[in-house]
Scaffold this motif. Structure first.
Motif, short mmCIF file in Angstrom:
data_model
loop_
_atom_site.label_atom_id
_atom_site.label_comp_id
_atom_site.label_asym_id
_atom_site.label_seq_id
_atom_site.Cartn_x
_atom_site.Cartn_y
_atom_site.Cartn_z
N GLU B 9 38.22 40.12 47.71
CA GLU B 9 38.42 41.11 48.93
C GLU B 9 39.73 41.77 48.70
O GLU B 9 39.88 42.97 49.00
N ASN B 10 40.86 40.73 48.36
CA ASN B 10 42.02 41.48 48.11
C ASN B 10 42.01 42.54 47.08
O ASN B 10 42.59 43.67 47.26
N GLU B 11 41.38 42.38 46.07
CA GLU B 11 41.28 43.31 44.93
C GLU B 11 40.79 44.66 45.11
O GLU B 11 41.15 45.79 45.04
N SER B 12 39.75 44.52 46.11
CA SER B 12 38.79 45.66 46.56
C SER B 12 39.80 46.54 47.58
O SER B 12 39.67 47.64 47.59
N ILE B 13 40.34 45.72 48.51
CA ILE B 13 41.14 46.48 49.56
C ILE B 13 42.44 47.13 48.90
O ILE B 13 42.52 48.47 49.29
N GLU B 14 43.09 46.53 47.91
CA GLU B 14 43.99 47.28 47.20
C GLU B 14 43.59 48.62 46.33
O GLU B 14 44.26 49.56 46.35
N LEU B 15 42.41 48.38 45.58
CA LEU B 15 41.86 49.38 45.12
C LEU B 15 41.41 50.58 46.06
O LEU B 15 41.88 51.94 45.83
N ILE B 16 40.98 50.53 47.17
CA ILE B 16 40.57 51.52 48.15
C ILE B 16 41.79 52.18 48.70
O ILE B 16 41.79 53.34 48.82
#
Ligand code: GTP
Ligand code: MG
Lengths: 456, 286
Positions: B9-16
Motif C-alpha cells: 500500500e505504501n509503495e503504491s501511494i508513494e508512486l501515485i
C-alpha cells in the motif's frame, strides 16, 4: 501477517538462474496448471520433450525464442511467514543494466554459478554490483551439480575459490551445491532465504532513522498537510525533526488517520517540495563523491534525481559530480535507501545511469565541545543496545547528554532518546555552543574535543 | 508490525503521489475498468491525497458489452469522481466480429481516447502476477508516439526513484499495483472494506457453454442456471465464469488459496495464442 522480502537471482549467462527459480516455484507449489502448460508448450517448441523450467520465468517472446533472459522477471510467493518477491535477473553482459536495477531494489541475493564452468568474469561483475548496492546476505548456489556426479573434489575446489572471492567483500554468505534438474538441495536454499528474510526484518526493526523527502504541502480548512516520500522510517507524533535546507526544527503534531508519508506539525513553517526532514545526520551538498553504473551513453545535458529533487548536473567526473543545487543524502554504506540517485538524459528523458553516493564527509559538522551523560535505564544490556543504536545512527564517537539541559520527560524508548538528542543539539546550539552527545560512563571517548561535564 | 500489505500500500501511494505531484494533472488519467483492481486503485488514490480530492480524472474505455452490474456500479462511482467515458464509434460486436472486436473496441479505442484527451500519463491497475509478459514490465512504463511498448528496451527503473518524465514522442503507463497478487487484492479489499461489483461473489446465474468449454453469462432463458462467480470482469461475451460457492470475501480468499489456475484462464482475449498479451501490448493495448 507476512513480512515482505525481496531477493535477486543473479550470475553469469546460462548458468541456470531462471531454471533454479522455476524449480523453487514448482517445489513450493507456486506454479499453476495453466502456467505449467504454457511453459511446456514453449519448451516443446524449442525442441525439448520435457519442461524447461526457465520457461516459467522467461515470458517475453524474444526470450523464449533465444532461450535467454533479457529483462527482470518479478515473481511472488508465500512461504513460512514471508512474502517473497523474486527478481530473476538476466546474466548476459548486454543486459547487466537490468541486473543492476534489480540489485538496487533487493534485500539479499542468490548468486548462481554453474558448477561445471565455475566463476566467470560476469559472476564477479554481478557480485560487485551486489556489494555496491549493499546487499548483506548472499546465497551462492553451485548449480548443475548433477553433471558432476561423483566428482566431489571438483565442487569442493570451486567452493574454496568462491570463499576466497567473497571474503574480499563484507557479505554474510552461504554456499550450497544444488541441482535445479533433480531438485537436490533446493530445500536448503529455501531455508537459507527464510533465514535471510528474518535477518533483514530484524535489521529493519533496529533501524530508527526517520528521513523524508517532501512531495507537497497544502492547506485544508486552515490546517496544513505535508506529504513526502519516506526513505527510512515514517515519523510519528511527537518526533522532533530537522528540516533541510532551512536548518530549523519541527515537531510532528499529527500522523494519526493520515495516509502514508503525510503529517502535520506544530510550528508554522513552510517545508516545500524537494526539502528533506530527518532525525539523523543528512549530508547536504552539491559536490558529491560517487560510483556510477551506466545504462546508456553519458549525456552533456543530464539531470540527477534523488529524493524529490531533480537537479542539473554541472560537471561530471568518474569520482565526483557537481550539481547546480544541493541534495540531501547519506552515503550508501550508512543508509542505503537514501544513498543513490538516477541520471536522466534531459533530452530523451531516459534513465541513463544509477549513481551511488559513497565516502562523502558531512561538512555540516558539529564540533563536540560539551558532553554530558544520560541513559535512563538500570539495565546494562539495554543501555548498550540503545547506545549501539545511537552510534550506528550518527557514525561518530559516542555522545552523552544530560536531561537537565531540557525540560522534557524522556521515556526509555530509543525514538524518544533520539528526539531528546536532537533537542539537546538545538538547545546547545542556541546557547552558542556546539554539541554532540552519546555514551555511557564506561565508554566515554577520550580526545581534546570531548569534555565530560556531568555523569548522572 | 508492518505487514506485506502495508508495504505494498505504501509503495503504491508513494508512486501515485510522485507521478501526480511532478506532472501537470490535466495530462493524467486513471484507466478505470470497473473491476476489482480498479476498485483498489481508486481507493489508493483517495488515500494518497486525503483529505484532498483526487486531482486527476478517471477514464473508462467502454465497449457497450460490459455486464449490466458493471454499468450500474460505474454510474454510482461517477457521482464520486471525475469520470470520462469513451467508446469507439465503430461499435463492433464480439459475437460476429471475432478478434477484430478487441483490436478496435479496446486497443484502438484506447489510442483514440488518449489522443483525444491529450493524455500523457495513464494509470492502470495491472499486476505483474497476471501474466508472464506483465511480470517483466516496469511500474512506470514508456510508450512511443504510436502508443507501443518495447519490451526489449525498457527504461531502467530503480524504485522508489521513478522517472516520471515524458517527451513529445513518449507517454507513460503507470502501474501502482505491479507488485500485488490477486490474493493481496482480495485481502486488501477485505481489510479496507472496499466495494466491488457483486459479480465477483458466487450466486445462481444464467450461463451458457462456449465452444471452448467456458461458461459465459447470458440473459437467454435457455441458459443453464449455475452457481458461479467471476474472477475477472470485462466484456461479458469474453469473460468466463467459474463454478464457485464463494459468497463472501472470506470464502473468495479461501478459494483463491486453493485454486489451481491463474485468473487469466477466464479471459478469452489472452488465451488464444501463446503470447497474445505481449503482442497486444506492443500494439498499444493497455
Ligand atoms: N543438468 C542441468 N542443467 C541445468 C540446470 N540448471 C539449468 N540447466 C540448463 O542450463 C541452461 C540455462 O538455464 P537458464 O536457467 O536459462 O539459465 P539462466 O542463468 O537463467 O540464463 P540467462 O538468464 O539467460 O542468463 C538450460 O538449458 C537449462 O536446462 C541443472 O541444475 N542441471
Ligand atoms: Mg534466466
Amino acid at each position: 501477517m507476512k513480512n515482505l522480502f525481496r531477493f535477486i537471482c543473479c550470475g553469469n549467462v546460462d548458468d541456470g538462474k531462471s531454471t533454479l527459480i522455476g524449480r523453487l516455484l514448482l517445489d513450493t507449489g507456486n506454479v499453476k496448471k495453466d502456467q505449467l502448460a504454457d511453459a511446456l508448450k514453449a519448451s516443446k517448441r524449442n525442441g525439448s520433450d520435457k519442461i524447461e523450467l526457465a520457461m516459467l520465468l522467461d515470458g517475453l517472446l524474444a526470450e523464449r525464442e533465444q532461450q535467454i533472459t533479457i529483462d527482470v522477471a518479478h515473481r511472488y510467493f508465500d512461504y513460512s511467514d514471508i512474502r517473497f518477491h523474486i527478481l530473476d535477473c538476466p546474466g548476459h553482459v548486454q543486459y547487466t543494466k537490468n541486473m543492476a536495477i534489480a540489485a538496487a531494489a533487493a534485500d539479499s541475493g542468490i548468486v548462481v554459478i554453474d558448477a561445471v564452468k565455475g566463476i566467470h568474469d560476469q559472476t564477479r561483475q554481478h557480485i560487485n554490483i551486489c556489494s555496491l548496492f549493499q546487499l548483506k546476505n548472499i546465497c551462492v548456489c553451485l548449480t548443475k551439480s548433477d553433471l558432476l556426479e561423483g566428482a566431489q573434489d571438483k565442487i569442493a575446489a570451486l567452493e574454496k575459490e568462491v570463499r576466497v572471492l567473497l571474503d574480499t567483500y563484507h557479505f554474510n554468505y552461504k554456499i550450497i551445491p544444488v541441482s535445479a534438474v533433480t531438485g537436490y538441495n533446493v530445500e536448503k536454499v529455501l531455508e537459507t532465504l527464510v533465514d535471510f528474510a528474518h535477518a533483514s526484518a530484524e535489521d529493519r526493526g533496529a533501524q530508527t532513522s526517520v528521513i523524508m523527502h517532501m512531495q507537497s504541502s497544502k492547506l485544508y480548512h486552515g490546517s496544513r498537510y505535508y506529504y513526502g516520500k519516506v526513505m527510512a522510517h515514517e515519523p510519528i507524533t511527537g518526533d522532533h525533526l530537522a528540516v533541510y535546507p532551512s536548518g530549523c526544527y519541527v515537531t510532528i503534531s499529527n500522523t494519526e488517520n493520515l495516509p502514508y508519508g503525510c503529517f502535520q506539525i506544530h510550528e508554522n513553517i513552510d517545508i516545500s517540495q524537494g526539502d528533506c526532514i530527518a532525525n539523523c545526520p543528512i549530508i547536504v551538498s552539491n559536490i558529491i563523491k560517487h560510483k556510477t553504473i551506466w545504462f546508456d551513453k553519458i549525456s552533456d545535458d543530464m539531470l540527477l534525481k534523488h529524493g524529490t529533487r531533480v537537479v542539473r548536473v554541472k560537471h561530471f567526473t568518474d569520482s565526483v559530480i557537481e550539481l547546480d543545487n544541493d541534495i540531501f543524502f547519506n552515503n550508501i554504506e550508512d543508509i542505503k535507501q537514501n544513498g543513490f540517485g538516477i541520471f536522466i538524459d534531459n533530452v530523451t528523458k531516459k534513465t541513463i545511469g544509477c549513481c551511488v553516493f559513497t565516502e562523502n564527509k558531512n561538512h555540516q559538522k558539529t564540533e563536540v565541545s560539551g558532553i554530558t551523560y544520560w541513559i535512563n535505564t538500570s539495565d546494562k544490556e539495554k543501555e548498550n543496545e540503545q547506545l549501539n543504536l545511537l552510534r550506528g545512527k550518527f557514525s561518530i564517537t559516542p555522545i552523552i547528554f544530560d536531561l537537565s539541559l531540557m525540560e522534557k520527560t524522556v521515556q526509555k524508548n530509543t525514538r524518544d532518546i533520539l528526539a531528546v538528542l536532537l533537542a539537546a543539539i538545538e538547545v546547545i546550539n542556541s546557547q552558542g555552543q556546539n554539541v554532540i552527545v552519546i555514551g555511557t560512563q564506561g565508554i566515554i571517548p577520550q580526545g581534546n574535543h570531548i569534555k565530560v561535564l556531568t555523569v548522572l | 508490525m508492518t505487514t506485506h500489505l502495508d508495504v505494498l500500500e505504501n509503495e503504491s501511494i508513494e508512486l501515485i503521489r510522485d507521478v501526480c505531484y511532478t506532472n501537470d494533472c490535466s495530462k493524467i488519467v486513471i484507466f478505470y475498468s470497473i473491476g476489482k483492481d480498479s476498485s483498489v486503485l481508486l481507493h489508493l488514490f483517495k488515500k494518497a491525497f486525503y483529505p484532498f480530492p483526487i486531482p486527476v480524472r478517471f477514464m473508462h474505455i467502454d465497449t457497450g458489452w460490459k455486464f449490466r452490474e458493471m454499468y450500474e456500479f460505474r454510474d454510482r462511482i461517477a457521482k464520486e469522481v471525475d469520470l470520462i467515458v469513451y467508446k469507439n464509434p465503430a461499435c463492433l460486436n464480439p459475437f460476429t466480429d471475432g478478434p477484430r472486436y478487441t483490436d478496435v473496441m479496446k486497443t484502438e479505442a484506447l489510442k483514440q481516447a488518449v489522443d483525444l484527451y491529450d493524455v500523457k500519463i495513464a494509470f492502470g491497475g495491472s499486476r505483474r502476477d497476471e501474466e508472464k509478459s506483465r511480470a517483466k514490465e516496469r511500474m512506470v512504463s514508456v510508450r512511443n508516439e504510436y502508443h507501443k511498448w518495447d519490451p526489449r528496451n525498457q527504461n531502467p527503473e530503480i524504485p522508489p526513484l521513478y522517472n516520471t518524465f515524458y517527451t513529445d514522442k513518449t507517454s507513460l503507463r503507470v502501474f501502482p499495483l505491479s507488485n500485488w497478487t490477486e490474493l493481496d487484492i482480495w485481502e486488501y479489499i477485505k481489510r479496507e472494506q472496499i466495494e466491488v461489483v457483486p459479480l465477483y461473489f458466487a450466486k445462481e446465474r444464467r450461463v451458457q457453454k462456449t465452444q471452448t468449454g467456458m461458461y459465459i453469462a447470458t440473459e437467454n432463458e435457455t441458459g443453464e442456471l449455475l452457481k458461479v462467480r467471476f474472477r475477472t470482469l470485462g466484456c461479458y461475451p469474453l469473460t468466463g465464469a467459474i463454478v464457485s460457492e464463494a459468497e463472501t470475501l472470506d470464502e473468495i480468499i479461501a478459494e483463491l488459496k486453493k485454486t489451481e489456475y491463474t485468473e487469466r484462464i477466464t479471459r478469452v482475449i489472452d488465451y488464444d495464442t501463446e503470447s497474445s498479451m505481449e503482442k497486444k501490448k506492443t500494439d498499444g493495448y493497455f
